[in-house]
Scaffold this motif. Structure first.
Motif, PDB file in Angstrom:
ATOM      1  N   ALA A  10       0.847  -1.196   0.000  1.00 22.91           N
ATOM      2  CA  ALA A  10       0.000   0.000   0.000  1.00 22.91           C
ATOM      3  C   ALA A  10       0.878   1.240   0.000  1.00 22.91           C
ATOM      4  O   ALA A  10       2.019   1.216   0.475  1.00 22.91           O
ATOM      5  N   ASP A  11       0.321   2.289  -0.538  1.00 21.85           N
ATOM      6  CA  ASP A  11       0.936   3.620  -0.457  1.00 21.85           C
ATOM      7  C   ASP A  11       0.347   4.282   0.781  1.00 21.85           C
ATOM      8  O   ASP A  11      -0.851   4.568   0.824  1.00 21.85           O
ATOM      9  N   ILE A  12       1.182   4.482   1.782  1.00 23.83           N
ATOM     10  CA  ILE A  12       0.678   5.054   3.042  1.00 23.83           C
ATOM     11  C   ILE A  12       1.213   6.481   3.240  1.00 23.83           C
ATOM     12  O   ILE A  12       1.113   7.046   4.337  1.00 23.83           O
ATOM     13  N   GLY A  17       6.429  14.258  -2.287  1.00 25.18           N
ATOM     14  CA  GLY A  17       5.521  13.935  -3.396  1.00 25.18           C
ATOM     15  C   GLY A  17       5.378  12.424  -3.515  1.00 25.18           C
ATOM     16  O   GLY A  17       5.725  11.685  -2.582  1.00 25.18           O
ATOM     17  N   HIS A  18       4.892  11.937  -4.662  1.00 22.23           N
ATOM     18  CA  HIS A  18       4.685  10.488  -4.851  1.00 22.23           C
ATOM     19  C   HIS A  18       6.013   9.823  -5.220  1.00 22.23           C
ATOM     20  O   HIS A  18       6.128   9.153  -6.236  1.00 22.23           O
ATOM     21  N   HIS A  19       7.013  10.010  -4.365  1.00 23.85           N
ATOM     22  CA  HIS A  19       8.392   9.772  -4.759  1.00 23.85           C
ATOM     23  C   HIS A  19       8.973   8.503  -4.132  1.00 23.85           C
ATOM     24  O   HIS A  19       9.328   7.552  -4.830  1.00 23.85           O
ATOM     25  N   GLY A  51       9.239   2.977  -5.118  1.00 18.36           N
ATOM     26  CA  GLY A  51       8.715   4.330  -5.131  1.00 18.36           C
ATOM     27  C   GLY A  51       7.981   4.606  -3.825  1.00 18.36           C
ATOM     28  O   GLY A  51       8.525   4.368  -2.736  1.00 18.36           O
ATOM     29  N   ASP A  52       6.716   5.039  -3.944  1.00 18.75           N
ATOM     30  CA  ASP A  52       5.955   5.394  -2.748  1.00 18.75           C
ATOM     31  C   ASP A  52       5.117   4.238  -2.220  1.00 18.75           C
ATOM     32  O   ASP A  52       4.188   4.456  -1.439  1.00 18.75           O
ATOM     33  N   ASP A  53       5.417   3.012  -2.647  1.00 21.94           N
ATOM     34  CA  ASP A  53       4.625   1.861  -2.206  1.00 21.94           C
ATOM     35  C   ASP A  53       5.392   0.977  -1.246  1.00 21.94           C
ATOM     36  O   ASP A  53       6.479   0.494  -1.559  1.00 21.94           O
ATOM     37  N   LEU A  54       4.784   0.789  -0.082  1.00 23.15           N
ATOM     38  CA  LEU A  54       5.365  -0.024   0.982  1.00 23.15           C
ATOM     39  C   LEU A  54       4.963  -1.481   0.738  1.00 23.15           C
ATOM     40  O   LEU A  54       3.776  -1.777   0.589  1.00 23.15           O
ATOM     41  N   ALA A 130       5.842  -3.067  -8.942  1.00 24.79           N
ATOM     42  CA  ALA A 130       5.900  -1.905  -9.825  1.00 24.79           C
ATOM     43  C   ALA A 130       5.307  -0.677  -9.148  1.00 24.79           C
ATOM     44  O   ALA A 130       4.423  -0.794  -8.296  1.00 24.79           O
ATOM     45  N   ASP A 131       5.802   0.484  -9.524  1.00 22.37           N
ATOM     46  CA  ASP A 131       5.186   1.742  -9.085  1.00 22.37           C
ATOM     47  C   ASP A 131       4.809   2.562 -10.312  1.00 22.37           C
ATOM     48  O   ASP A 131       5.504   2.537 -11.327  1.00 22.37           O
ATOM     49  N   LYS A 132       3.695   3.302 -10.195  1.00 27.24           N
ATOM     50  CA  LYS A 132       3.154   4.172 -11.242  1.00 27.24           C
ATOM     51  C   LYS A 132       2.582   3.393 -12.421  1.00 27.24           C
ATOM     52  O   LYS A 132       2.693   3.794 -13.574  1.00 27.24           O
ATOM     53  N   THR A 133       1.923   2.282 -12.114  1.00 32.12           N
ATOM     54  CA  THR A 133       1.208   1.573 -13.176  1.00 32.12           C
ATOM     55  C   THR A 133       0.114   0.695 -12.560  1.00 32.12           C
ATOM     56  O   THR A 133      -0.181   0.810 -11.376  1.00 32.12           O
ATOM     57  N   LYS A 227     -13.219   6.780  -8.047  1.00 31.90           N
ATOM     58  CA  LYS A 227     -12.570   8.026  -8.448  1.00 31.90           C
ATOM     59  C   LYS A 227     -11.055   7.817  -8.412  1.00 31.90           C
ATOM     60  O   LYS A 227     -10.584   6.798  -7.886  1.00 31.90           O
ATOM     61  N   TYR A 228     -10.326   8.776  -8.946  1.00 35.00           N
ATOM     62  CA  TYR A 228      -8.875   8.626  -8.981  1.00 35.00           C
ATOM     63  C   TYR A 228      -8.288   8.802  -7.587  1.00 35.00           C
ATOM     64  O   TYR A 228      -8.464   9.836  -6.953  1.00 35.00           O
ATOM     65  N   VAL A 229      -7.612   7.750  -7.114  1.00 39.66           N
ATOM     66  CA  VAL A 229      -6.981   7.840  -5.792  1.00 39.66           C
ATOM     67  C   VAL A 229      -5.527   7.365  -5.884  1.00 39.66           C
ATOM     68  O   VAL A 229      -4.986   6.812  -4.945  1.00 39.66           O
ATOM     69  N   GLY A 230      -4.897   7.585  -7.038  1.00 37.15           N
ATOM     70  CA  GLY A 230      -3.533   7.096  -7.231  1.00 37.15           C
ATOM     71  C   GLY A 230      -3.555   5.828  -8.071  1.00 37.15           C
ATOM     72  O   GLY A 230      -4.623   5.275  -8.346  1.00 37.15           O
ATOM     73  N   LYS A 231      -2.381   5.404  -8.483  1.00 35.61           N
ATOM     74  CA  LYS A 231      -2.310   4.207  -9.316  1.00 35.61           C
ATOM     75  C   LYS A 231      -2.182   2.966  -8.432  1.00 35.61           C
ATOM     76  O   LYS A 231      -1.837   3.063  -7.257  1.00 35.61           O
ATOM     77  N   ASP A 232      -2.434   1.808  -9.029  1.00 37.29           N
ATOM     78  CA  ASP A 232      -2.521   0.569  -8.254  1.00 37.29           C
ATOM     79  C   ASP A 232      -1.159   0.029  -7.853  1.00 37.29           C
ATOM     80  O   ASP A 232      -0.998  -0.517  -6.778  1.00 37.29           O
ATOM     81  N   GLY A 262      -0.145   4.693 -16.536  1.00 38.21           N
ATOM     82  CA  GLY A 262       0.213   5.115 -15.182  1.00 38.21           C
ATOM     83  C   GLY A 262       0.938   6.446 -15.205  1.00 38.21           C
ATOM     84  O   GLY A 262       0.386   7.454 -15.612  1.00 38.21           O
ATOM     85  N   TRP A 263       2.179   6.404 -14.745  1.00 36.92           N
ATOM     86  CA  TRP A 263       3.095   7.554 -14.743  1.00 36.92           C
ATOM     87  C   TRP A 263       2.425   8.780 -14.108  1.00 36.92           C
ATOM     88  O   TRP A 263       1.707   8.654 -13.121  1.00 36.92           O
ATOM     89  N   MET A 264       2.645   9.972 -14.665  1.00 34.75           N
ATOM     90  CA  MET A 264       2.136  11.200 -14.030  1.00 34.75           C
ATOM     91  C   MET A 264       0.610  11.169 -13.853  1.00 34.75           C
ATOM     92  O   MET A 264      -0.129  10.933 -14.808  1.00 34.75           O
ATOM     93  N   ARG A 265       0.161  11.376 -12.641  1.00 40.18           N
ATOM     94  CA  ARG A 265      -1.257  11.433 -12.287  1.00 40.18           C
ATOM     95  C   ARG A 265      -2.038  10.198 -12.759  1.00 40.18           C
ATOM     96  O   ARG A 265      -3.246  10.258 -12.997  1.00 40.18           O
ATOM     97  N   GLY A 266      -1.307   9.104 -12.916  1.00 38.27           N
ATOM     98  CA  GLY A 266      -1.949   7.860 -13.333  1.00 38.27           C
ATOM     99  C   GLY A 266      -2.594   7.940 -14.699  1.00 38.27           C
ATOM    100  O   GLY A 266      -3.430   7.098 -15.046  1.00 38.27           O
ATOM    101  N   PHE A 285       8.726  13.121 -14.198  1.00 37.06           N
ATOM    102  CA  PHE A 285       7.299  13.060 -14.526  1.00 37.06           C
ATOM    103  C   PHE A 285       6.619  12.014 -13.621  1.00 37.06           C
ATOM    104  O   PHE A 285       5.758  11.274 -14.035  1.00 37.06           O
ATOM    105  N   ASP A 286       7.065  11.977 -12.364  1.00 34.56           N
ATOM    106  CA  ASP A 286       6.630  10.974 -11.385  1.00 34.56           C
ATOM    107  C   ASP A 286       6.885   9.546 -11.856  1.00 34.56           C
ATOM    108  O   ASP A 286       6.078   8.636 -11.598  1.00 34.56           O
ATOM    109  N   GLY A 287       7.969   9.319 -12.504  1.00 39.12           N
ATOM    110  CA  GLY A 287       8.292   7.967 -12.965  1.00 39.12           C
ATOM    111  C   GLY A 287       9.711   7.923 -13.453  1.00 39.12           C
ATOM    112  O   GLY A 287      10.562   8.498 -12.784  1.00 39.12           O
TER     113      GLY A 287
HETATM  114  P1  13P Z   1       0.889   6.729  -6.842  1.00 42.02           P
HETATM  115  O1  13P Z   1      -0.232   5.760  -7.061  1.00 42.02           O
HETATM  116  O2  13P Z   1       2.217   6.046  -6.959  1.00 42.02           O
HETATM  117  O3  13P Z   1       0.712   7.444  -5.536  1.00 42.02           O
HETATM  118  O4  13P Z   1       0.873   7.781  -8.003  1.00 42.02           O
HETATM  119  C1  13P Z   1       0.017   8.837  -7.931  1.00 42.02           C
HETATM  120  C2  13P Z   1       0.240   9.896  -8.946  1.00 42.02           C
HETATM  121  O5  13P Z   1      -0.701  10.547  -9.293  1.00 42.02           O
HETATM  122  C3  13P Z   1       1.594  10.127  -9.493  1.00 42.02           C
HETATM  123  O6  13P Z   1       1.660  11.240 -10.323  1.00 42.02           O
END
Ligand code: 13P
Ligand code: 13P
Ligand code: MG
Ligand code: MG
Ligand code: MG
Ligand code: MG
Length: 386
Positions: A10-12, A17-19, A51-54, A130-133, A227-232, A262-266, A285-287
């Protein structure tokens, strides 16, 4: 011995940022898992991040979907999220969509990949995270590993793999699954999994004896949350060797940095870049979407390892190509096919903009004083072509 491998992630909340996951949040989760190990709920565990996923990698004998193991993971995420809040980390508690736990972590936000197996004498596994997808990102590499002899020569030359594998494919829009056998039904399989946003490989079994060979976390957060709550940011567990893909055959599937959503803003297609644990941080670009692979042996439930599988010059060219693809895709800016297709954008803020502009749309027929728009005449009865 029957062992269950549970990877729950999970991303906690994350740093800057989403780093990247903060080490203090990992320590908080680690404490919870150590207690569960002391109580005998877990045999062993390994905590990491992409990335930001534990990522909680856990072993036990309690089977899949065990309430105690799921509760342990939930508590670990809750504690880690508390630390994230205290540190003011970004999006603290991001993937914890519910306030309360009710026996099973599925549907509450975290991703889950679990397999209960009869341990072989030697039980090598790889865990890809994986992160951002999203989960369908594994469709192409899993197909290559388990069905493509150009990737996996064992399918041709190893008699214990020669009868192929069957793929359980989940339709995430309908909540239905179908099992297709390769190589007999290869084209049907590809017809489905070529639409990875909808049809996701969930489990793979060996045809000869139904041995469970791979599992994927199939949670699609925006479809669960509406709704958009981040990528899986999915994970997969793959068993290796001895009638299954060799480690090198599993890794070979990631030597081509294919495009994943995925990537920026999913909301963008980008290349899946295999990286070392050290480089498992989302930046440009968050990836770009990143993949870490860890290799273990499981022995009497103990996790022996890991080896950081992409921490290797053999993947430098895949990374270089991923960077070239990233440049190329980025130059499309907000245009498709860099930006995702509208159906996938439904769960972002884009519908709000469409809604806002709705009153400003005028009928084309009124504007051009024609009886009707050439675009609303309905489908003409033309012939269809291939
Ligand atoms: P995460 O799902 O990794 O938090 O990504 C969210 C996001 O919008 C990245 O730009
Ligand atoms: P080794 O002889 O190094 O064990 O290699 C066996 C093998 O099959 C490699 O794919
Ligand atoms: Mg995040
Ligand atoms: Mg993430
Ligand atoms: Mg995410
Ligand atoms: Mg050897």
């Amino acid at each position: 011995m029957r062992t269950t491998i549970s990877v729950i992630k999970a991303d906690i909340g994350s740093l800057a940022g989403h780093h990247v996951v903060h080490p203090d949040t990992m320590a908080a989760a680690s404490k919870v898992l150590a207690e569960a190990k002391a109580q005998g709920i877990l045999i062993d565990y390994y905590i990491t991040h992409v990335g930001d996923d534990l990522q909680l990698i856990m072993t036990h004998t309690r089977g899949e979907l065990d309430p105690k193991v799921h509760e342990t993971a939930w508590n670990a995420f809750k504690k880690a999220a508390e630390v994230a809040r205290d540190l003011g980390l970004y999006a603290a508690g991001q993937d914890l969509l519910s306030d309360s736990f009710s026996g099973n972590i599925r549907g509450l936000g975290p991703g889950v990949a679990e397999m209960e197996i009869e341990e072989r004498v030697s039980e090598p596994i790889a865990i890809f995270m994986a992160d951002k997808t999203e989960p369908g990102a594994f469709n192409l590499p899993l197909y290559k590993m388990f069905a493509d002899p150009f990737n996996t020569p064992g399918l041709v030359i190893d008699p214990t793999m020669h009868n192929g594998f069957k793929f359980e494919v989940l339709d995430v829009y309908e909540g239905e699954a179908v099992t297709l056998t390769a190589p007999q039904e290869l084209y049907d399989l590809l017809a489905l999994i070529g639409t990875p946003a909808r049809y996701v490989i969930r489990r793979i079994y060996r045809n000869d004896d139904n041995l469970l060979a791979a599992v994927v976390a199939i949670e699609r957060l925006n479809l669960i949350a509406g709704k958009y709550v981040g990528k899986d940011d999915p994970v997969t567990i793959v068993r290796l060797q001895h009638g299954l893909p060799a480690l090198g055959e599993a890794l070979e599937a990631f030597s081509f940095p294919h495009l994943v959503p995925g990537w920026m803003r999913g909301s963008h297609y980008g290349p899946l870049m295999p990286v070392s644990q050290r480089d498992a941080r989302a930046t440009r670009f968050d990836g770009p979407p990143r993949l870490v692979g860890l290799g273990f042996n499981v022995k009497n439930g103990k996790l022996v390892g890991p080896s950081d599988l992409f921490d290797d010059p053999a993947f430098d060219e895949a990374r270089r190509l991923a960077n070239v693809i990233a440049d190329y895709m980025r130059r499309h800016g907000p245009f498709m096919p860099h930006r995702l297709e509208p159906t996938e954008m439904e769960y972002t803020t884009l519908p709000l903009i469409q809604e806002k502009l709705r009153p400003r749309f005028k009928k084309e027929a009124d504007m051009y004083k024609t009886k009707e728009s050439i675009y609303t005449k309905g489908k003409s009865s033309g012939e269809t072509h291939d």
